[in-house]
Design a protein around this motif. Sequence first.
Motif, PDB file in Angstrom:
ATOM      1  N   ASP A 127       0.610  -1.331  -0.104  1.00  0.00           N
ATOM      2  CA  ASP A 127      -0.023   0.010   0.088  1.00  0.00           C
ATOM      3  C   ASP A 127       0.744   1.378   0.034  1.00  0.00           C
ATOM      4  O   ASP A 127       0.585   2.411   0.409  1.00  0.00           O
ATOM      5  N   ALA A 128       2.140   1.117  -0.455  1.00  0.00           N
ATOM      6  CA  ALA A 128       3.059   2.349  -0.606  1.00  0.00           C
ATOM      7  C   ALA A 128       2.988   3.339   0.433  1.00  0.00           C
ATOM      8  O   ALA A 128       3.876   3.453   1.311  1.00  0.00           O
ATOM      9  N   ASP A 129       1.959   3.991   0.264  1.00  0.00           N
ATOM     10  CA  ASP A 129       2.045   5.157   1.094  1.00  0.00           C
ATOM     11  C   ASP A 129       1.010   5.338   2.301  1.00  0.00           C
ATOM     12  O   ASP A 129       1.224   6.142   3.244  1.00  0.00           O
ATOM     13  N   LEU A 130       0.613   3.924   2.729  1.00  0.00           N
ATOM     14  CA  LEU A 130       0.002   3.889   3.997  1.00  0.00           C
ATOM     15  C   LEU A 130       0.789   3.544   5.135  1.00  0.00           C
ATOM     16  O   LEU A 130       1.363   2.270   4.839  1.00  0.00           O
ATOM     17  N   ILE A 131       1.432   4.338   5.855  1.00  0.00           N
ATOM     18  CA  ILE A 131       2.383   3.877   6.588  1.00  0.00           C
ATOM     19  C   ILE A 131       1.764   3.742   8.151  1.00  0.00           C
ATOM     20  O   ILE A 131       1.003   4.672   8.752  1.00  0.00           O
ATOM     21  N   THR A 132       2.073   2.665   8.853  1.00  0.00           N
ATOM     22  CA  THR A 132       1.485   2.244  10.172  1.00  0.00           C
ATOM     23  C   THR A 132       2.428   2.933  11.211  1.00  0.00           C
ATOM     24  O   THR A 132       3.507   2.469  11.201  1.00  0.00           O
ATOM     25  N   ILE A 133       1.933   3.876  12.081  1.00  0.00           N
ATOM     26  CA  ILE A 133       2.764   4.234  13.129  1.00  0.00           C
ATOM     27  C   ILE A 133       1.998   4.165  14.532  1.00  0.00           C
ATOM     28  O   ILE A 133       1.054   4.553  14.721  1.00  0.00           O
ATOM     29  N   GLY A 134       2.495   3.194  15.192  1.00  0.00           N
ATOM     30  CA  GLY A 134       1.553   2.768  16.348  1.00  0.00           C
ATOM     31  C   GLY A 134       0.091   2.544  16.174  1.00  0.00           C
ATOM     32  O   GLY A 134      -0.277   1.678  15.442  1.00  0.00           O
ATOM     33  N   ASN A 135      -0.639   3.441  16.840  1.00  0.00           N
ATOM     34  CA  ASN A 135      -2.169   3.329  16.738  1.00  0.00           C
ATOM     35  C   ASN A 135      -2.867   3.480  15.358  1.00  0.00           C
ATOM     36  O   ASN A 135      -3.730   3.250  15.144  1.00  0.00           O
ATOM     37  N   ILE A 136      -1.917   4.211  14.522  1.00  0.00           N
ATOM     38  CA  ILE A 136      -2.757   4.878  13.504  1.00  0.00           C
ATOM     39  C   ILE A 136      -2.101   4.446  12.182  1.00  0.00           C
ATOM     40  O   ILE A 136      -0.744   4.035  12.147  1.00  0.00           O
ATOM     41  N   ARG A 137      -2.698   4.359  11.009  1.00  0.00           N
ATOM     42  CA  ARG A 137      -2.011   4.255   9.782  1.00  0.00           C
ATOM     43  C   ARG A 137      -2.330   5.738   8.977  1.00  0.00           C
ATOM     44  O   ARG A 137      -3.144   6.379   8.892  1.00  0.00           O
TER      45      ARG A 137
ATOM     46  N   ILE B  41      11.946  -6.593  17.172  1.00  0.00           N
ATOM     47  CA  ILE B  41      12.212  -6.887  15.542  1.00  0.00           C
ATOM     48  C   ILE B  41      12.172  -5.313  14.935  1.00  0.00           C
ATOM     49  O   ILE B  41      12.748  -5.048  14.173  1.00  0.00           O
ATOM     50  N   LEU B  42      11.224  -4.634  15.505  1.00  0.00           N
ATOM     51  CA  LEU B  42      11.136  -2.997  14.949  1.00  0.00           C
ATOM     52  C   LEU B  42      12.282  -2.339  15.127  1.00  0.00           C
ATOM     53  O   LEU B  42      12.667  -1.323  14.418  1.00  0.00           O
ATOM     54  N   SER B  43      13.250  -2.709  15.922  1.00  0.00           N
ATOM     55  CA  SER B  43      14.669  -1.998  15.869  1.00  0.00           C
ATOM     56  C   SER B  43      15.331  -2.258  14.694  1.00  0.00           C
ATOM     57  O   SER B  43      16.469  -1.625  14.644  1.00  0.00           O
ATOM     58  N   LYS B  66       2.171  -6.464  12.034  1.00  0.00           N
ATOM     59  CA  LYS B  66       2.662  -5.109  12.326  1.00  0.00           C
ATOM     60  C   LYS B  66       4.112  -4.750  11.870  1.00  0.00           C
ATOM     61  O   LYS B  66       4.444  -3.775  11.456  1.00  0.00           O
ATOM     62  N   THR B  67       5.077  -5.731  11.841  1.00  0.00           N
ATOM     63  CA  THR B  67       6.315  -5.895  11.117  1.00  0.00           C
ATOM     64  C   THR B  67       6.235  -5.320   9.728  1.00  0.00           C
ATOM     65  O   THR B  67       6.862  -4.455   9.482  1.00  0.00           O
ATOM     66  N   ARG B  68       5.510  -6.013   9.118  1.00  0.00           N
ATOM     67  CA  ARG B  68       5.513  -5.540   7.704  1.00  0.00           C
ATOM     68  C   ARG B  68       4.854  -4.187   7.578  1.00  0.00           C
ATOM     69  O   ARG B  68       5.242  -3.444   6.406  1.00  0.00           O
TER      70      ARG B  68
END
Lengths: 226, 226
Positions: A127-137, B41-43, B66-68
């Motif tokens: 999904d290229a531009d959808l980045i997951t950071i913690g709680n959100i994408r 892993i995320l490190s 989550k890793t991916r």
Amino acid sequence: MSKILIVEDEQAMMIGLRDNLEFEGYEVHTADRGDDGLKKILSGNYNLVLLDVMLPGMSGFDVCKKTRAADIETPIILLTARGEELDKVLGLELGADDYVTKPFSLRELLARIKVILRRAGGSVQKDADLITIGNIRVSFESYEAFNASDEPVKMSHKEFEILHYLCSHHGKIVTRDDILDQVWGMDYQPTSRTVDNFIVRLRNKIDTPENQHIITVHGVGYKLVL
Amino acid sequence: MSKILIVEDEQAMMIGLRDNLEFEGYEVHTADRGDDGLKKILSGNYNLVLLDVMLPGMSGFDVCKKTRAADIETPIILLTARGEELDKVLGLELGADDYVTKPFSLRELLARIKVILRRAGGSVQKDADLITIGNIRVSFESYEAFNASDEPVKMSHKEFEILHYLCSHHGKIVTRDDILDQVWGMDYQPTSRTVDNFIVRLRNKIDTPENQHIITVHGVGYKLVL
DNA sequence: TTGCTCGATGACAATTCTGTGACATCTTGT
DNA sequence: ACAAGATGTCACAGAATTGTCATCGAGCAA
């Protein structure tokens, strides 16, 4: 589109595989003898090879071995009729990338093919531009953010920009001044207190109870860990 | 040397794997909860992850996903107790690179590990600026330090700067005044006692029982030996 | 205008880091 | 062995940094 070579002497099996792979959108070529298969593989023209072990002309093991000996790194999945471990290990040690044991399920084979093609640097983009950071994408292209339940999360323009900057330097340390320069520009800059405040807001949105993603580096700045 | 992370909650299994992998010459780290494993892993510090599916904290599937999602491409081999195809496919579709079904043969697992490491070209480049000093590994770029178990070690800004200076002159003698000039600047300087205190703090973090890395040169200053 | 959102700021609290002195311990030279 | 000086170590107070909240004003849409 990925090109797959099937080396298999049983007509029924080969046709079944070919049709299914073509249905999945792959370009499929075939060989029904080990020696023929090897010749084709050595051309280096394929993204992936499905290689039966029991073959007329030359065994799948030998094909595999000779391929690697010739320094051709085309991924190979072995198809073996015997469920014996020896075969599996032997195959992998000979340079194969994976194997499936007949009878195998098509879904599994397809999944394995996908994995290997992806890994080979293939063309599966994600999904290229959808980045997951913690709680959100977050999508920085469309300035959208979603929580774990796929509900939209409100984020202001500045919040996006700051998060974007942190993201593009994730794992590295970013000073408040870096952020001010990048997001506000060299000319006009608010207090560095302002940055702290935005960090608070971002944290409220992305941090989970267990994981803090925006790390404070005391005396230096902040760091985003994905 | 390749670093492998084992995420597994069954003690016996984990120990068996660890010992065998270490015997093979891999550097092995472990985690016994899914969430802890994910954090490690995320490190991005590993060449390969062996990931159990049934885990406390977070399932192996979720860890994988989550890793991916975080764009970390560290290869993952799933260890699953159930022989169900669904698991396999699911695992592979979630971004795992391979799986083995318990009970699995060690030889097979080792073969698969070799295959994947070979394919991955085998190096974690993040180690570039990770310098090992005694007990810890330090990155002066990201202001991070890790102990032997890969857990983060807290270090203050000044501590980093002093260690950095010592590092860049390792093997040579550095006087207290050198340190004061370099870290605090020519203008404002605290007592030279302050330096001693920081040396103590650093020693507590980097020295091992057997090895002292910051050597006192009586009457002159200090010397860092790597 | 009114009501809204967002950016910016300052005040204060909470946290972390520094620097210092006091005393113990060690090293060196006699 | 002894004394003098240097270093190790600890606890603590003050300094510095950061977290957080309430608030104010600008810009914008209805």
